[in-house]
Design a protein around this motif. Structure first.
Motif, PDB file in Angstrom:
ATOM      1  N   PHE A 165      20.979  43.116 -26.847  1.00 13.40           N
ATOM      2  CA  PHE A 165      20.723  42.828 -28.299  1.00 13.40           C
ATOM      3  C   PHE A 165      21.979  42.302 -28.939  1.00 13.40           C
ATOM      4  N   TYR A 166      22.971  42.759 -28.469  1.00 14.34           N
ATOM      5  CA  TYR A 166      24.317  42.329 -29.152  1.00 14.34           C
ATOM      6  C   TYR A 166      24.803  41.000 -28.554  1.00 14.34           C
ATOM      7  N   PHE A 167      24.829  40.654 -27.412  1.00 15.45           N
ATOM      8  CA  PHE A 167      24.938  39.265 -26.949  1.00 15.45           C
ATOM      9  C   PHE A 167      23.711  38.247 -27.285  1.00 15.45           C
ATOM     10  N   PHE A 168      22.615  38.836 -27.428  1.00 20.72           N
ATOM     11  CA  PHE A 168      21.624  37.673 -27.993  1.00 20.72           C
ATOM     12  C   PHE A 168      21.755  37.425 -29.230  1.00 20.72           C
ATOM     13  N   GLY A 169      22.226  38.338 -30.285  1.00 23.39           N
ATOM     14  CA  GLY A 169      22.569  38.169 -31.573  1.00 23.39           C
ATOM     15  C   GLY A 169      23.879  37.457 -31.675  1.00 23.39           C
ATOM     16  N   PHE A 170      24.870  37.574 -30.829  1.00 29.03           N
ATOM     17  CA  PHE A 170      26.134  36.838 -30.732  1.00 29.03           C
ATOM     18  C   PHE A 170      26.008  35.500 -30.559  1.00 29.03           C
ATOM     19  N   THR A 171      24.870  34.824 -29.560  1.00 29.80           N
ATOM     20  CA  THR A 171      24.936  33.526 -29.230  1.00 29.80           C
ATOM     21  C   THR A 171      24.102  32.760 -30.287  1.00 29.80           C
ATOM     22  N   LEU A 172      22.907  33.594 -30.895  1.00 24.16           N
ATOM     23  CA  LEU A 172      22.346  32.918 -31.885  1.00 24.16           C
ATOM     24  C   LEU A 172      23.269  32.501 -33.325  1.00 24.16           C
ATOM     25  N   ASN A 173      23.943  33.639 -33.677  1.00 17.69           N
ATOM     26  CA  ASN A 173      24.745  33.409 -34.810  1.00 17.69           C
ATOM     27  C   ASN A 173      25.717  32.378 -34.219  1.00 17.69           C
ATOM     28  N   PHE A 174      26.344  32.297 -33.252  1.00 14.05           N
ATOM     29  CA  PHE A 174      27.291  31.134 -32.910  1.00 14.05           C
ATOM     30  C   PHE A 174      26.694  29.801 -33.302  1.00 14.05           C
ATOM     31  N   VAL A 175      25.249  29.674 -32.688  1.00 12.83           N
ATOM     32  CA  VAL A 175      24.674  28.541 -32.774  1.00 12.83           C
ATOM     33  C   VAL A 175      24.413  28.108 -34.200  1.00 12.83           C
ATOM     34  N   CYS A 176      23.946  29.165 -34.865  1.00 13.16           N
ATOM     35  CA  CYS A 176      23.741  28.920 -36.386  1.00 13.16           C
ATOM     36  C   CYS A 176      24.980  28.267 -37.122  1.00 13.16           C
ATOM     37  N   PHE A 177      26.305  28.780 -36.510  1.00 11.29           N
ATOM     38  CA  PHE A 177      27.461  27.948 -37.287  1.00 11.29           C
ATOM     39  C   PHE A 177      27.861  26.963 -36.610  1.00 11.29           C
ATOM     40  N   LEU A 178      27.326  26.572 -35.555  1.00  9.55           N
ATOM     41  CA  LEU A 178      27.879  25.325 -34.693  1.00  9.55           C
ATOM     42  C   LEU A 178      27.265  24.056 -35.093  1.00  9.55           C
TER      43      LEU A 178
ATOM     44  N   TYR B  48      15.942  26.154 -35.794  1.00  3.33           N
ATOM     45  CA  TYR B  48      15.870  26.647 -37.135  1.00  3.33           C
ATOM     46  C   TYR B  48      14.370  26.938 -37.650  1.00  3.33           C
ATOM     47  N   TRP B  49      13.559  26.123 -36.917  1.00  2.35           N
ATOM     48  CA  TRP B  49      12.141  26.442 -37.074  1.00  2.35           C
ATOM     49  C   TRP B  49      11.707  27.701 -36.432  1.00  2.35           C
ATOM     50  N   THR B  50      12.180  27.752 -35.321  1.00  3.09           N
ATOM     51  CA  THR B  50      11.621  29.109 -34.599  1.00  3.09           C
ATOM     52  C   THR B  50      12.339  30.109 -35.114  1.00  3.09           C
ATOM     53  N   ILE B  51      13.605  29.995 -35.672  1.00  2.00           N
ATOM     54  CA  ILE B  51      14.477  31.365 -36.347  1.00  2.00           C
ATOM     55  C   ILE B  51      13.765  31.676 -37.639  1.00  2.00           C
ATOM     56  N   VAL B  52      13.324  30.544 -38.520  1.00  2.00           N
ATOM     57  CA  VAL B  52      12.572  30.887 -39.647  1.00  2.00           C
ATOM     58  C   VAL B  52      11.316  31.797 -39.418  1.00  2.00           C
TER      59      VAL B  52
ATOM     60  N   PHE C  44      17.019  51.153 -43.745  1.00  2.00           N
ATOM     61  CA  PHE C  44      17.088  50.623 -45.040  1.00  2.00           C
ATOM     62  C   PHE C  44      18.243  49.551 -45.087  1.00  2.00           C
ATOM     63  N   ILE C  45      19.434  50.255 -44.707  1.00  2.00           N
ATOM     64  CA  ILE C  45      20.501  49.196 -44.393  1.00  2.00           C
ATOM     65  C   ILE C  45      20.343  47.896 -43.605  1.00  2.00           C
ATOM     66  N   VAL C  46      19.896  48.413 -42.568  1.00  2.00           N
ATOM     67  CA  VAL C  46      19.665  47.320 -41.574  1.00  2.00           C
ATOM     68  C   VAL C  46      18.628  46.095 -42.119  1.00  2.00           C
ATOM     69  N   GLN C  47      17.508  46.642 -42.635  1.00  2.00           N
ATOM     70  CA  GLN C  47      16.592  45.728 -43.426  1.00  2.00           C
ATOM     71  C   GLN C  47      17.250  44.937 -44.253  1.00  2.00           C
TER      72      GLN C  47
ATOM     73  N   TYR D 198      17.200  40.707 -44.026  1.00  2.00           N
ATOM     74  CA  TYR D 198      16.119  40.058 -44.995  1.00  2.00           C
ATOM     75  C   TYR D 198      17.181  39.512 -46.254  1.00  2.00           C
ATOM     76  N   VAL D 199      18.099  40.402 -46.874  1.00  4.74           N
ATOM     77  CA  VAL D 199      18.668  39.814 -47.838  1.00  4.74           C
ATOM     78  C   VAL D 199      19.858  39.270 -47.740  1.00  4.74           C
ATOM     79  N   ILE D 200      20.712  39.578 -46.767  1.00  3.66           N
ATOM     80  CA  ILE D 200      21.818  38.798 -46.456  1.00  3.66           C
ATOM     81  C   ILE D 200      21.509  37.695 -45.307  1.00  3.66           C
ATOM     82  N   GLY D 201      20.651  38.000 -44.436  1.00  5.09           N
ATOM     83  CA  GLY D 201      20.383  37.071 -43.186  1.00  5.09           C
ATOM     84  C   GLY D 201      19.519  35.809 -43.766  1.00  5.09           C
ATOM     85  N   SER D 202      18.419  35.939 -44.419  1.00  2.00           N
ATOM     86  CA  SER D 202      17.751  34.952 -44.944  1.00  2.00           C
ATOM     87  C   SER D 202      18.547  33.971 -45.729  1.00  2.00           C
TER      88      SER D 202
END
Length: 342
Positions: free
Chosen positions: A136-149, A286-290, A227-230, A234-238
């Motif tokens: 899960f960590y490396f999955f999120g790591f690569t997705l976040n990287f692409v979001c910034f790249l 971005y279409w699939t992520i949304v 609740f914190i993760v949600q 949703y509040v920060i991630g979106s």
């Protein structure tokens, strides 16, 4: 006082709490009570990924298809990295960013696909708690990287089209390296923010109805207050995702306006050709992520969720080198030069 670590697909799992036998899927009232009585709850040490539940024939077909796609993805992205590293005509900021995108695609594919192939072949598969969080960590790591790249790549195209005379002075090698390093660092931090709280949860079940460990199916199993993760998701991630999309839209709006001011049709076509490949990649990603994380399809079943998740874990890493190769004259030229040398 033990939750069984994993169970075979379709099988029953026994939960023992205070020496009383509970239903494998306890009602919400029991789940809330379990979350409060943490002293009597043993942490689950192993999950079971269900994958696609169907006939052995269907799973075998999917296995061989994903195996071919996996090999093609690794070869295609490695080819991009090697060409950018060895060919002088590709030693530009744009291709440097493309090589980093290919590197992230390789990391994402090797993190997800091998375990997915094992699950398809065996009608599910066990994964340790630590292994699940690592995936899960490396999955999120690569997705976040692409979001910034992707916004960084949009900025590169904006400078190239709207301010070509200053392109070399703005997009210096040091600046590009710093920009990519910042993207990697933000991917590291962003994934850590979700992974650390998830590791502290108590889970009421061990069967993950998904192809890999992701935040959404993990939250469904959590007995603890998530609740914190949600809030983070949703509040920060979106807003974070939409801000990245907005940056890309602003840059490409400026690019389109600048291209329309070019007097010759040849000049307009050349300017658009340098940006069209990137726009295709941006739209698919971005279409699939949304759809998956921001606005899930109403009444979306677990099967639909799995199929949609394949778009950015299996097909997007494969499509990126194809899109950039087929629509890019420089990469075609670099391939031809490399073949002539050998």
């Amino acid at each position: 006082m033990l939750f069984s670590a994993a169970a075979p697909p379709g099988g029953r799992r026994r939960n023992y709490l205070n020496e009383s036998r509970q239903d494998p899927n306890p009602p919400q009232r029991t789940r809330r009570w379990i979350a409060k009585d943490r002293d009597n709850l043993t942490v689950i040490s192993e999950f079971f990924l269900l994958g696609f539940q169907g006939s052995q024939y269907l799973r075998n077909v999917l296995f061989f298809q994903f195996l071919i796609l996996f090999g093609a993805t690794i070869c295609g992205n490695l080819l991009i990295i090697v060409l950018v590293s060895t060919s002088k005509i590709l030693h530009t900021p744009m291709y440097f960013f493309i090589s980093q995108l290919s590197l992230s695609d390789i990391l994402l594919t090797t993190n997800i696909t091998p375990k997915m192939l094992h699950i398809l072949l065996n009608n599910g598969g066990a994964i340790t708690f630590t292994g699940c969080l690592t995936q899960f960590y490396f999955f999120g790591f690569t997705l976040n990287f692409v979001c910034f790249l992707l916004p960084a790549m949009s900025y590169d195209r904006y400078v190239a089209v709207c301010n070509p005379l200053r392109y070399i002075s703005i997009m210096r090698s040091v600046f590009c390296i710093q920009l990519v390093a910042l993207c990697w660092m933000m991917g590291f931090v962003g994934s850590l923010i979700l992974t650390v709280p998830s590791s502290q949860f108590h889970y009421c079940g061990a069967n993950i109805d998904h192809l890999y460990c992701d935040i959404v199916p993990l939250l469904k199993l959590a007995c603890s207050n998530a609740f914190i993760v949600q809030i983070e998701l949703y509040v920060i991630g979106s807003p974070f995702i939409f801000s990245q999309i907005l940056i890309v839209v602003v840059f490409y709006t400026c690019i389109v306006l600048a291209v329309l001011r070019i007097s010759t049709s040849t000049g307009r076509q050349k300017a658009f050709s340098t940006c069209s490949s990137h726009l295709i990649v941006v739209f698919i990603f971005y279409w699939t992520i949304v759809i998956v994380y921001v606005f899930p399809i109403k009444g979306q079943t677990s099967t639909i969720s799995k199929v949609v998740s394949l778009l950015y874990t299996v097909f997007t890493p494969l499509m990126n080198p194809i899109i950039y190769s087929l629509r890019n004259k420089d990469i075609k030229k670099a391939v031809q030069q490399t073949l002539r040398k050998h």
